[in-house]
Design an enzyme around this catalytic site. Sequence first.
Site, mmCIF file in Angstrom:
data_model
loop_
_atom_site.group_PDB
_atom_site.id
_atom_site.type_symbol
_atom_site.label_atom_id
_atom_site.label_comp_id
_atom_site.label_asym_id
_atom_site.label_seq_id
_atom_site.Cartn_x
_atom_site.Cartn_y
_atom_site.Cartn_z
ATOM 1 N N ASN A 31 -4.529 6.835 0.356
ATOM 2 C CA ASN A 31 -5.865 7.051 0.936
ATOM 3 C C ASN A 31 -6.071 6.201 2.181
ATOM 4 N N LEU A 33 -22.791 8.006 1.548
ATOM 5 C CA LEU A 33 -23.882 8.250 2.497
ATOM 6 C C LEU A 33 -23.563 7.809 3.931
ATOM 7 N N ARG A 37 -30.188 1.715 -2.801
ATOM 8 C CA ARG A 37 -28.913 1.039 -3.045
ATOM 9 C C ARG A 37 -28.880 -0.293 -2.310
ATOM 10 N N TYR A 58 -13.961 6.805 -13.310
ATOM 11 C CA TYR A 58 -13.685 5.753 -12.325
ATOM 12 C C TYR A 58 -14.285 4.420 -12.784
ATOM 13 N N SER A 71 -16.676 -3.118 -9.530
ATOM 14 C CA SER A 71 -17.661 -2.232 -8.905
ATOM 15 C C SER A 71 -18.995 -2.302 -9.641
ATOM 16 N N TYR A 117 -18.518 -5.136 -6.353
ATOM 17 C CA TYR A 117 -19.183 -4.805 -5.081
ATOM 18 C C TYR A 117 -20.254 -3.761 -5.336
ATOM 19 N N PHE A 118 -21.319 -3.861 -4.556
ATOM 20 C CA PHE A 118 -22.347 -2.822 -4.604
ATOM 21 C C PHE A 118 -21.943 -1.718 -3.606
ATOM 22 N N LYS A 151 -12.601 0.598 -14.017
ATOM 23 C CA LYS A 151 -12.921 -0.738 -13.489
ATOM 24 C C LYS A 151 -13.308 -1.685 -14.622
ATOM 25 N N ASP A 175 0.862 -1.189 0.000
ATOM 26 C CA ASP A 175 0.000 0.000 0.000
ATOM 27 C C ASP A 175 0.894 1.233 0.000
ATOM 28 N N LYS A 190 -10.804 5.694 -5.866
ATOM 29 C CA LYS A 190 -12.206 5.254 -5.936
ATOM 30 C C LYS A 190 -13.267 6.352 -5.873
ATOM 31 N N ASP A 206 -26.266 10.534 -10.310
ATOM 32 C CA ASP A 206 -26.905 9.500 -9.481
ATOM 33 C C ASP A 206 -28.011 8.791 -10.249
HETATM 34 P P1 NAD Z 1 -9.703 2.679 -0.026
HETATM 35 O O1 NAD Z 1 -9.318 3.945 -0.701
HETATM 36 O O2 NAD Z 1 -10.071 2.718 1.401
HETATM 37 O O3 NAD Z 1 -8.550 1.591 -0.215
HETATM 38 C C1 NAD Z 1 -7.701 1.560 -1.332
HETATM 39 C C2 NAD Z 1 -6.285 1.384 -0.830
HETATM 40 O O4 NAD Z 1 -5.404 1.346 -1.945
HETATM 41 C C3 NAD Z 1 -5.823 2.535 0.059
HETATM 42 O O5 NAD Z 1 -5.208 2.021 1.218
HETATM 43 C C4 NAD Z 1 -4.821 3.293 -0.797
HETATM 44 O O6 NAD Z 1 -3.836 3.946 -0.041
HETATM 45 C C5 NAD Z 1 -4.281 2.170 -1.666
HETATM 46 N N1 NAD Z 1 -3.750 2.633 -2.948
HETATM 47 C C6 NAD Z 1 -4.295 3.488 -3.839
HETATM 48 N N2 NAD Z 1 -3.481 3.666 -4.883
HETATM 49 C C7 NAD Z 1 -2.407 2.902 -4.669
HETATM 50 C C8 NAD Z 1 -1.209 2.657 -5.385
HETATM 51 N N3 NAD Z 1 -0.953 3.265 -6.560
HETATM 52 N N4 NAD Z 1 -0.312 1.793 -4.881
HETATM 53 C C9 NAD Z 1 -0.528 1.167 -3.699
HETATM 54 N N5 NAD Z 1 -1.628 1.381 -2.962
HETATM 55 C C10 NAD Z 1 -2.565 2.235 -3.436
HETATM 56 O O7 NAD Z 1 -10.891 2.053 -0.899
HETATM 57 P P2 NAD Z 1 -11.825 0.807 -0.564
HETATM 58 O O8 NAD Z 1 -13.201 1.323 -0.334
HETATM 59 O O9 NAD Z 1 -11.204 -0.079 0.424
HETATM 60 O O10 NAD Z 1 -11.828 0.127 -2.002
HETATM 61 C C11 NAD Z 1 -11.001 -0.977 -2.304
HETATM 62 C C12 NAD Z 1 -11.251 -1.401 -3.741
HETATM 63 O O11 NAD Z 1 -12.633 -1.717 -3.902
HETATM 64 C C13 NAD Z 1 -10.928 -0.323 -4.787
HETATM 65 O O12 NAD Z 1 -10.379 -0.972 -5.908
HETATM 66 C C14 NAD Z 1 -12.296 0.254 -5.125
HETATM 67 O O13 NAD Z 1 -12.322 0.767 -6.420
HETATM 68 C C15 NAD Z 1 -13.171 -0.986 -5.000
HETATM 69 N N6 NAD Z 1 -14.581 -0.696 -4.696
HETATM 70 C C16 NAD Z 1 -14.906 0.047 -3.595
HETATM 71 C C17 NAD Z 1 -16.243 0.310 -3.317
HETATM 72 C C18 NAD Z 1 -16.640 1.157 -2.150
HETATM 73 O O14 NAD Z 1 -17.745 1.700 -2.145
HETATM 74 N N7 NAD Z 1 -15.812 1.280 -1.112
HETATM 75 C C19 NAD Z 1 -17.258 -0.191 -4.170
HETATM 76 C C20 NAD Z 1 -16.874 -0.945 -5.271
HETATM 77 C C21 NAD Z 1 -15.535 -1.205 -5.539
HETATM 78 C C1 WQD Z 2 -25.794 6.338 -1.873
HETATM 79 C C2 WQD Z 2 -27.129 7.063 -1.925
HETATM 80 C C3 WQD Z 2 -26.994 9.222 -2.966
HETATM 81 C C4 WQD Z 2 -24.460 11.085 0.080
HETATM 82 C C5 WQD Z 2 -20.711 4.957 -4.842
HETATM 83 C C6 WQD Z 2 -19.930 4.920 -6.117
HETATM 84 C C7 WQD Z 2 -19.907 3.522 -6.677
HETATM 85 C C8 WQD Z 2 -19.422 2.511 -5.633
HETATM 86 C C9 WQD Z 2 -20.208 2.639 -4.382
HETATM 87 C C10 WQD Z 2 -17.023 2.288 -5.843
HETATM 88 C C11 WQD Z 2 -27.386 7.772 -3.247
HETATM 89 C C12 WQD Z 2 -27.375 9.369 -1.504
HETATM 90 C C13 WQD Z 2 -25.214 10.185 -0.645
HETATM 91 C C14 WQD Z 2 -25.100 12.190 0.700
HETATM 92 C C15 WQD Z 2 -27.211 11.416 -0.149
HETATM 93 N N1 WQD Z 2 -18.056 2.771 -5.268
HETATM 94 N N2 WQD Z 2 -26.577 10.350 -0.758
HETATM 95 N N3 WQD Z 2 -26.461 12.309 0.569
HETATM 96 O O1 WQD Z 2 -23.224 6.826 -5.302
HETATM 97 O O2 WQD Z 2 -24.460 4.661 -4.804
HETATM 98 O O3 WQD Z 2 -22.044 4.605 -5.092
HETATM 99 O O4 WQD Z 2 -20.178 4.006 -3.913
HETATM 100 O O5 WQD Z 2 -16.969 1.499 -6.734
HETATM 101 O O6 WQD Z 2 -19.044 3.529 -7.764
HETATM 102 O O7 WQD Z 2 -20.544 5.793 -7.040
HETATM 103 O O8 WQD Z 2 -22.967 5.659 -3.049
HETATM 104 O O9 WQD Z 2 -22.965 6.345 -0.705
HETATM 105 O O10 WQD Z 2 -22.432 8.069 -2.481
HETATM 106 O O11 WQD Z 2 -24.763 7.235 -2.273
HETATM 107 O O12 WQD Z 2 -28.440 11.578 -0.243
HETATM 108 O O13 WQD Z 2 -24.451 13.042 1.344
HETATM 109 O O14 WQD Z 2 -27.097 8.113 -0.929
HETATM 110 O O15 WQD Z 2 -27.711 10.154 -3.745
HETATM 111 O O16 WQD Z 2 -28.751 7.671 -3.504
HETATM 112 P P1 WQD Z 2 -23.259 5.518 -4.645
HETATM 113 P P2 WQD Z 2 -23.193 6.857 -2.072
#
Ligand code: NAD
Ligand code: WQD
Length: 356
Positions: free
Chosen positions: A37, A202, A233, A151, A127, A179-180, A155, A33, A87, A297
């Site tokens: 972030n 959210l 969601r 973004y 994602s 992931y959702f 993916k 890492d 992300k 959205d």
């Molecule tokens: P996060 O930002 O908390 O974790 C990502 C980690 O990757 C961080 O620790 C960051 O420092 C590290 N990182 C970023 N760029 C890097 C690089 N170039 N080299 C080494 N490390 C690096 O995010 P998360 O929520 O834990 O997400 C993890 C994965 O899941 C991501 O690929 C994200 O796109 C995917 N994802 C997240 C969500 C979500 O809502 N959290 C939903 C769908 C998919």
């Molecule tokens: C959820 C709901 C907003 C914030 C995101 C990424 C998606 C995936 C998951 C990585 C929506 C509403 C939100 C606020 C609100 N991540 N909302 N007030 O947009 O579904 O998905 O995370 O892969 O790619 O886009 O998640 O948590 O931002 O929003 O009303 O302050 O909450 O409009 O309906 P989203 P979210």
Amino acid sequence: MPETVLVTGGAGFIGSHTCVELLDHGYEVVVVDNHVNSSPEALDRVAKVAGRPLAAVHRVDVRDRKALSEVFAAHPVDAVIHFAARKAVGESVALPVEYYDTNVGGTCTLLSVMHEHGVHRLVFSSSCSVYGDADTAPLTEQSPVAPTNPYARTKLTGESILQDVCAHLADMKVLALRYFNPVGAHPSGLLGEDPRGVPNNLMPYVAQVAVGRREQLSVFGDDYPTPDGTGVRDYIHVVDVAEGHRVALEHLDDRPGMRVFNLGTGAGTSVLQLVAAFGEVSGRPVPYRIVGRRAGDVAELVADASAVADAWGWTTTRDLTAMCRDAWRFQERNPDGYFAGSPGTGAPQTGESPCD
Ligand code: NAD
Ligand code: WQD
């Protein structure tokens, strides 16, 4: 010999919970890492929660081919879970090159180094955002993909690259998990989501309002074609997401090639339902006001989660109450994140992109 799993992005929200799950199940875990972030503190807490240490932690950027290759040379890596990525959807519109460079370039570098070291087993973070402005619910893995922002396109591009690599290399085994909406925290209260600045998502926003860090939630629109007009969601507990990765590892060898699975619960929750559930669990009603829709959205994004259940006999077990309860416990015990005032303490970043 226990299996050694290299986890990129292991200090992040989902990565840290997955490290605990892997340690709990006897795996040796190596983390890479660059902390762009995340905080190194998260990894100290991983070891504390699991009651045993990570095999190694490397502060390395996945785009840094030489450093990454040295990590593979130093450990007997059996499989990789690739979380490391940028992300934030909004940020990806402003920094597309950085997003492609990290999410696509980083994946290419990783694949090349894996190949160099004879490692052919990978679980990839995808994602639900690849489905874009979906007009069907629930979404199956066969639903059309139509990403609407950089973004999400990174993916989908990652998935396409993996398809092509699997078509070329007969022994490659890849599971891409879409992931959702991962939310919640570890029930210990030690690990959770620690976003920098104003949360985009959210659940962390709601948690910060409840703890008094922010005044009120803005609900983005109440005129969607959903039961209460607010966005629906598929929220999934981060410990279920972590468990899903451990189960995925166990099924990597089911067959060679690339497979794609949704990781959701199949249940839809509206913004107002989540706000009400959080208020009930925390005992702190969450003040909110309705504002206009957020650009980009969609009304509803809910998974058809049956493919994973059919393939692996595994389903999520943690409901919305558990998601809110655990998110609240982490927020209450860590009101300012891992480090008061400076979550994600600025770590030196290796391999800084020439595109930055
Ligand atoms: P996060 O930002 O908390 O974790 C990502 C980690 O990757 C961080 O620790 C960051 O420092 C590290 N990182 C970023 N760029 C890097 C690089 N170039 N080299 C080494 N490390 C690096 O995010 P998360 O929520 O834990 O997400 C993890 C994965 O899941 C991501 O690929 C994200 O796109 C995917 N994802 C997240 C969500 C979500 O809502 N959290 C939903 C769908 C998919
Ligand atoms: C959820 C709901 C907003 C914030 C995101 C990424 C998606 C995936 C998951 C990585 C929506 C509403 C939100 C606020 C609100 N991540 N909302 N007030 O947009 O579904 O998905 O995370 O892969 O790619 O886009 O998640 O948590 O931002 O929003 O009303 O302050 O909450 O409009 O309906 P989203 P979210």
